[in-house]
Design a protein around this motif. Structure first.
Motif, short mmCIF file in Angstrom:
data_model
loop_
_atom_site.label_atom_id
_atom_site.label_comp_id
_atom_site.label_asym_id
_atom_site.label_seq_id
_atom_site.Cartn_x
_atom_site.Cartn_y
_atom_site.Cartn_z
N MET A 1 51.19 -12.77 18.52
CA MET A 1 51.13 -13.47 17.49
C MET A 1 50.10 -13.11 15.91
O MET A 1 49.64 -12.96 16.89
N LYS A 2 50.77 -12.83 15.73
CA LYS A 2 49.94 -12.09 13.85
C LYS A 2 48.99 -12.63 13.86
O LYS A 2 49.34 -13.84 12.97
N THR A 3 47.52 -12.95 13.75
CA THR A 3 46.63 -13.83 13.18
C THR A 3 45.95 -13.31 12.08
O THR A 3 45.33 -12.20 12.20
N ILE A 4 45.58 -14.13 11.63
CA ILE A 4 44.73 -14.47 10.09
C ILE A 4 43.65 -14.66 10.71
O ILE A 4 43.85 -16.23 10.02
N ILE A 5 42.24 -14.38 9.96
CA ILE A 5 41.27 -15.96 10.02
C ILE A 5 40.61 -15.48 8.53
O ILE A 5 40.02 -14.14 8.45
N ILE A 6 40.09 -17.00 8.47
CA ILE A 6 39.62 -17.02 6.95
C ILE A 6 38.23 -18.10 6.82
O ILE A 6 38.80 -19.04 7.21
N ASP A 7 37.11 -17.13 6.63
CA ASP A 7 35.81 -18.29 7.26
C ASP A 7 35.08 -17.71 6.39
O ASP A 7 34.35 -16.42 6.80
N ASP A 8 34.36 -18.33 5.60
CA ASP A 8 33.50 -17.78 4.80
C ASP A 8 32.16 -17.16 5.52
O ASP A 8 31.54 -16.67 5.26
N LEU A 29 45.40 -8.88 12.55
CA LEU A 29 45.79 -8.68 11.01
C LEU A 29 44.87 -8.35 10.72
O LEU A 29 44.21 -7.31 9.55
N GLY A 30 43.80 -9.29 10.78
CA GLY A 30 42.09 -9.36 9.75
C GLY A 30 41.74 -10.32 10.17
O GLY A 30 41.77 -11.66 9.83
N SER A 31 39.98 -10.23 9.31
CA SER A 31 39.36 -11.81 9.27
C SER A 31 39.10 -11.84 7.26
O SER A 31 38.45 -10.45 7.42
N TYR A 32 38.53 -12.35 6.97
CA TYR A 32 38.28 -13.31 5.68
C TYR A 32 37.17 -13.88 5.51
O TYR A 32 37.31 -15.16 6.00
N LEU A 39 43.64 -15.20 0.85
CA LEU A 39 44.80 -16.74 0.64
C LEU A 39 46.30 -15.03 0.28
O LEU A 39 46.55 -15.01 1.06
N ALA A 40 45.48 -14.20 -0.32
CA ALA A 40 46.41 -12.77 -0.84
C ALA A 40 46.59 -12.10 0.65
O ALA A 40 48.14 -12.04 1.30
N ALA A 41 46.16 -12.37 1.47
CA ALA A 41 46.62 -11.35 2.53
C ALA A 41 47.60 -11.79 3.82
O ALA A 41 48.48 -11.22 3.72
N VAL A 42 47.21 -12.72 3.78
CA VAL A 42 48.17 -14.19 4.27
C VAL A 42 49.64 -14.05 3.77
O VAL A 42 50.45 -13.75 4.50
N ASN A 43 49.57 -14.18 2.39
CA ASN A 43 50.82 -14.21 1.49
C ASN A 43 51.46 -12.95 1.92
O ASN A 43 53.05 -12.53 0.94
N LYS A 44 50.49 -11.28 1.19
CA LYS A 44 51.53 -10.82 2.15
C LYS A 44 51.50 -10.04 3.39
O LYS A 44 52.96 -9.88 3.56
N LEU A 45 50.61 -10.64 4.40
CA LEU A 45 50.78 -9.97 5.65
C LEU A 45 52.05 -10.76 6.33
O LEU A 45 52.27 -10.61 7.34
#
Length: 91
Positions: A1-8, A29-32, A39-45
Motif C-alpha cells: 500500500m502506497k504510504t505518505i507521512i505528514i508530521d512537522d 512514497l515520502g514524508s513531509y 497535502l500537495a503530494a497526497v493530492n498528486k501521488l
C-alpha cells in the motif's frame, strides 16, 4: 500500500518513516514536515495510506483532511487526547 507521512516533528517523522520503510506491505512514497507540501503530494501521488500528525503550524491535520482531493485511509496521531473524538468524526 502506497504510504505518505505528514508530521512537522522531524524526529517523529523519521521514526515513522523507518517503520513504514521496514514494512514489506507498505510502499513509502515520502514524508513531509511541511503540511502544505505534504497535502500537495497526497493530492498528486494518491497514496492508499496517509499517516498524519494533528498539531502542525499553518495547516493542522484536520485542515489537511478537509483539503484532500483523494480518498485514502488516514492514521492520525497526537499526544493530546482531546483530538480523539474529533478525529473519529471524519469520514
Amino acid at each position: 500500500m502506497k504510504t505518505i507521512i505528514i508530521d512537522d516533528c522531524k524526529m517523529q517523522n523519521l521514526a515513522t518513516s523507518i517503520l513504514v520503510k521496514n514494512n514489506r506491505n507498505l510502499d513509502f512514497l515520502g514524508s513531509y514536515t511541511d503540511a502544505k507540501k505534504g497535502l500537495a503530494a497526497v493530492n498528486k501521488l494518491k497514496p492508499d495510506v496517509l499517516i498524519l500528525d494533528v498539531e502542525m503550524p499553518d495547516l493542522n491535520g484536520f485542515d489537511v483532511l478537509q483539503n484532500l482531493e483523494h480518498d485514502c485511509q488516514v492514521i492520525m496521531y497526537s499526544t493530546q487526547k482531546q483530538y480523539a473524538f474529533k478525529a473519529n468524526q471524519f469520514d
